[in-house]
Enzyme design. Structure first.
Site, PDB file in Angstrom:
ATOM      1  N   HIS A 134     -45.348  63.556  26.823  1.00 53.63           N
ATOM      2  CA  HIS A 134     -44.195  63.753  25.938  1.00 53.63           C
ATOM      3  C   HIS A 134     -44.550  63.231  24.549  1.00 53.63           C
ATOM      4  CE1 HIS A 134     -39.538  63.922  25.676  1.00 53.63           C
ATOM      5  NE2 HIS A 134     -40.063  64.013  24.463  1.00 53.63           N
ATOM      6  N   HIS A 136     -44.623  63.828  20.467  1.00 56.92           N
ATOM      7  CA  HIS A 136     -44.264  64.466  19.203  1.00 56.92           C
ATOM      8  C   HIS A 136     -45.425  64.209  18.247  1.00 56.92           C
ATOM      9  CE1 HIS A 136     -39.759  64.906  19.909  1.00 56.92           C
ATOM     10  NE2 HIS A 136     -40.128  64.123  20.913  1.00 56.92           N
ATOM     11  N   LYS A 217     -41.627  74.278  25.433  1.00 59.58           N
ATOM     12  CA  LYS A 217     -40.607  73.232  25.444  1.00 59.58           C
ATOM     13  C   LYS A 217     -39.252  73.824  25.072  1.00 59.58           C
ATOM     14  CE  LYS A 217     -38.426  69.308  25.261  1.00 59.58           C
ATOM     15  NZ  LYS A 217     -38.727  68.305  24.248  1.00 59.58           N
ATOM     16  N   HIS A 219     -35.566  72.793  24.075  1.00 56.49           N
ATOM     17  CA  HIS A 219     -34.909  71.611  23.515  1.00 56.49           C
ATOM     18  C   HIS A 219     -33.516  71.972  23.038  1.00 56.49           C
ATOM     19  CE1 HIS A 219     -34.070  68.042  21.139  1.00 56.49           C
ATOM     20  NE2 HIS A 219     -35.161  67.475  21.616  1.00 56.49           N
ATOM     21  N   HIS A 246     -35.395  69.676  27.562  1.00 56.61           N
ATOM     22  CA  HIS A 246     -34.411  68.681  27.111  1.00 56.61           C
ATOM     23  C   HIS A 246     -33.097  69.449  27.088  1.00 56.61           C
ATOM     24  CE1 HIS A 246     -33.129  65.713  23.681  1.00 56.61           C
ATOM     25  NE2 HIS A 246     -32.074  66.400  24.072  1.00 56.61           N
ATOM     26  N   HIS A 272     -37.067  62.854  29.933  1.00 59.68           N
ATOM     27  CA  HIS A 272     -36.074  61.757  29.938  1.00 59.68           C
ATOM     28  C   HIS A 272     -34.875  62.117  30.825  1.00 59.68           C
ATOM     29  CE1 HIS A 272     -34.815  64.346  26.649  1.00 59.68           C
ATOM     30  NE2 HIS A 272     -35.738  63.858  25.855  1.00 59.68           N
ATOM     31  N   HIS A 320     -32.523  62.565  15.684  1.00 53.97           N
ATOM     32  CA  HIS A 320     -31.871  63.862  15.836  1.00 53.97           C
ATOM     33  C   HIS A 320     -31.059  64.259  14.612  1.00 53.97           C
ATOM     34  CE1 HIS A 320     -33.314  64.727  19.821  1.00 53.97           C
ATOM     35  NE2 HIS A 320     -33.144  63.449  20.097  1.00 53.97           N
ATOM     36  N   ASP A 360     -42.474  59.814  24.316  1.00 55.20           N
ATOM     37  CA  ASP A 360     -41.543  60.351  23.308  1.00 55.20           C
ATOM     38  C   ASP A 360     -41.903  59.781  21.937  1.00 55.20           C
ATOM     39  OD1 ASP A 360     -39.523  61.941  22.334  1.00 55.20           O
ATOM     40  OD2 ASP A 360     -37.938  61.059  23.544  1.00 55.20           O
TER      41      ASP A 360
END
Length: 567
Positions: A134, A136, A217, A219, A246, A272, A320, A360
């Site tokens: 995971h 980024h 992915k 999301h 996600h 998660h 976010h 993450d």
């Protein structure tokens, strides 16, 4: 026959069968299950020691001998806790057994010759390099931090500190995939990229896989709708890649039942899965009980402590792109942070219901703490729940195997790269981490990448020996020049290989092809196969697994913490 005491033997050659070793300052102990070496014929390097010409070193040419031998290592892996010599050839693990000179020593299957280098692993623990699934890709410096923590493989997405990457693990579109693959070619860590999976038509997804994405992915920030989920998984089934998801925290496009219906019986990796990092509020954690769901955690919620909840709110607002002056944004953030589900997550890990841990990185997670926090959970759960059968209070071998699988073999299997990395097994890349037991899971003694030392603690460069202060981690020769390309791997899907993408982009690294992603199921998660019926009370957020209420108090003190980080 000459004899020495067990303590003297352990001091000289490391522990043997029946000896126990404490893992750093945790409550965890391992007991050696098997010793591949031969008593009285152990090999050791140094003045007056065994690995000398005509003694422990033979006359064979390089083709017949190992390039590198790790002597008397205590291997901790999902398959066992054993003492052995490890032979490495052409950057891969060639033999796990007994090193020495077969001309004069019995039982040798790890031959040492004039062309063999030696790393003394007596008194050291050897584990597989971690697989962080995971990531980024916000900045390339994450690689240094991860390597220095014992992680040698990244699976994730991104393009740098773009707003989309700060929130989602996606490298969107063929142009960015090409550029990131070219950038990754110079980073001394294995990398596989995830494309953006949020689309309701398959064409844009297929072209990303052909452009090098090893997975897609989904999301919520891009819209994890049932239509997008169904479309993405359909393409994954067609092209044998993994899908990570996600889910929709706000339950706008559907609830957990709708997402599970859209997934059907198809394999998916849920990120998660507790929910603080995102996902259907308040009950995404229910997904961990499904046979086709491969659930992972990100490390900020691991383990549950007195500081966990407070820290998460600020993290969430930044990652976010939320505005604390907007009431709806604040409500969105608060809906994701639930003490009850965070507490249950630790217990579900200990039960083997949650199969993986990950970071993450810089997006509500710490890239250098996957290994550390996994073992903090194991420690806390031993204190809270006692030994895991068949363990006793004297050793924790089964619990240790369960937890080490969470950041090594299980993410590797999930993403179709388990044939290349994820365990200390013959044929795999020699991505190995050496630890002094007192520093296990905190600070590696050195890290091997494809058979070369890539990072290690190093003292004053002008010192007369390697150890004078200040000692800190520095890149080693495995991280430099063309050696990087010979010791690291870029993972690609079969569709990209079929079109000659590696040659088209002039990639110089080793290439690994992902496969078998669609066949992996929960029963394939090593030591983490439990599929309980998980229920969440919508009002109190209390979590039950097969009817058992999952509760534990937050930790106020942890091992692997301040004691190791004064400087």
């Amino acid at each position: 026959m000459s004899r020495i005491s067990r303590q003297a033997y352990a001091d000289m050659f490391g522990p043997t069968v029946g000896d126990r070793v404490r893992l750093a300052d945790t409550a965890l102990w391992v007991e050696v299950e098997k010793d591949f070496t031969v008593y009285g014929e152990e090999v050791k390097f140094g003045g007056g020691k065994v690995i000398r010409d005509g003694m422990g070193q033979g006359q064979m040419l390089a083709a017949e001998a190992m390039d590198l031998v790790l002597t008397n290592a205590l291997i901790i892996d999902h398959w066992g806790i054993v003492k052995a010599d490890i032979g490495i050839k052409h950057g891969r693990i060639a033999v796990i057994g007994k090193a020495g000179n077969p001309d004069v020593q019995p039982g040798v299957n790890v031959p040492v010759g004039p062309g063999t280098e030696v790393i003394a692993a007596e008194g050291k623990i050897v584990t597989a390099g971690g697989v962080d699934s995971h990531i980024h890709f916000i900045c390339p410096q994450q690689v240094d931090e991860a390597l220095n923590s014992g992680v040698t493989t990244f699976i994730g997405g991104g393009t740098g500190p773009a707003t989309g990457t700060n929130a989602t693990t996606c490298t969107p579109g063929p142009w960015y995939l090409a550029r990131m693959l070219q950038a990754a070619d110079s980073l001394p860590i294995n990398i596989g990229l995830l494309g953006k999976g949020n689309a309701s038509r398959p064409e844009a997804l297929r072209e990303q896989i052909a452009a090098g994405a090893v997975g897609l992915k989904l999301h919520e920030d891009w819209g994890s709708t049932p239509a997008a989920i169904d479309c993405c998984l359909g393409v994954a089934e067609e092209m044998d890649i993994q899908v990570a998801i996600h889910t929709d925290t706000l339950n706008e496009s559907g609830c957990i039942e709708d997402t599970l219906a859209a997934i059907g019986d198809r394999t998916i990796h849920t990120f998660h899965t507790e929910g603080a990092g995102g996902g259907h509020a308040p009950d995404i954690i229910r997904a961990a009980g499904q046979a086709n769901v491969l659930p992972s955690s990100t490390n900020p919620t691991l383990p549950y402590t007195i500081n966990t909840v407070d820290e998460h709110l600020d993290m969430l607002m930044v990652c976010h792109h939320l505005d604390p002056s907007i009431a709806e944004d604040v409500a969105f953030a608060e809906s994701r942070i639930r003490r009850e589900t965070i507490a249950a997550e630790d217990i579900l890990h200990d039960m083997g219901a949650f199969a993986m841990t990950s970071s993450d990185s810089q997006a509500m997670g710490r890239v250098g703490e996957v290994v550390l926090r996994t073992w903090q959970v194991a420690h806390q759960m031993k204190l809270r729940r006692g030994p895991l059968a068949p363990d006793t209070y004297y050793s924790d071998n089964f619990r240790v195997k369960r937890y080490i699988a969470k950041y090594t073999i299980n993410p590797a299997l999930t993403h179709g790269i388990g044939h290349e990395v994820g365990s200390v097994e013959v044929g795999k890349l020699a991505d190995l981490v050496l630890w002094s037991p007192a520093f296990f899971a905190v600070k590696p003694a050195l890290v091997l990448k494809g058979g070369m030392i890539v990072t290690a603690p190093m003292g004053d460069i002008n010192g007369s020996i390697p150890t004078p202060q200040p000692v800190h981690y520095r890149p080693m020769f495995g991280a430099l020049g063309a050696a990087r390309h010979a010791t690291r791997m870029t993972f690609l899907p079969q569709a990209a290989m079929d079109r000659g993408l590696a040659e088209e982009l002039n990639l110089r690294s080793l290439i690994g092809v992902v496969n078998g992603c669609r066949r992996v199921r929960k029963p394939d998660m090593v030591h983490n196969t439990l599929q309980p019926l998980i229920e969440v009370d919508a009002q109190t957020y209390q979590v039950r697994a097969d009817g058992e209420l999952l509760v534990c108090e937050p930790a106020s003190e942890l091992p692997l913490a301040q004691r190791y980080f004064l400087f």
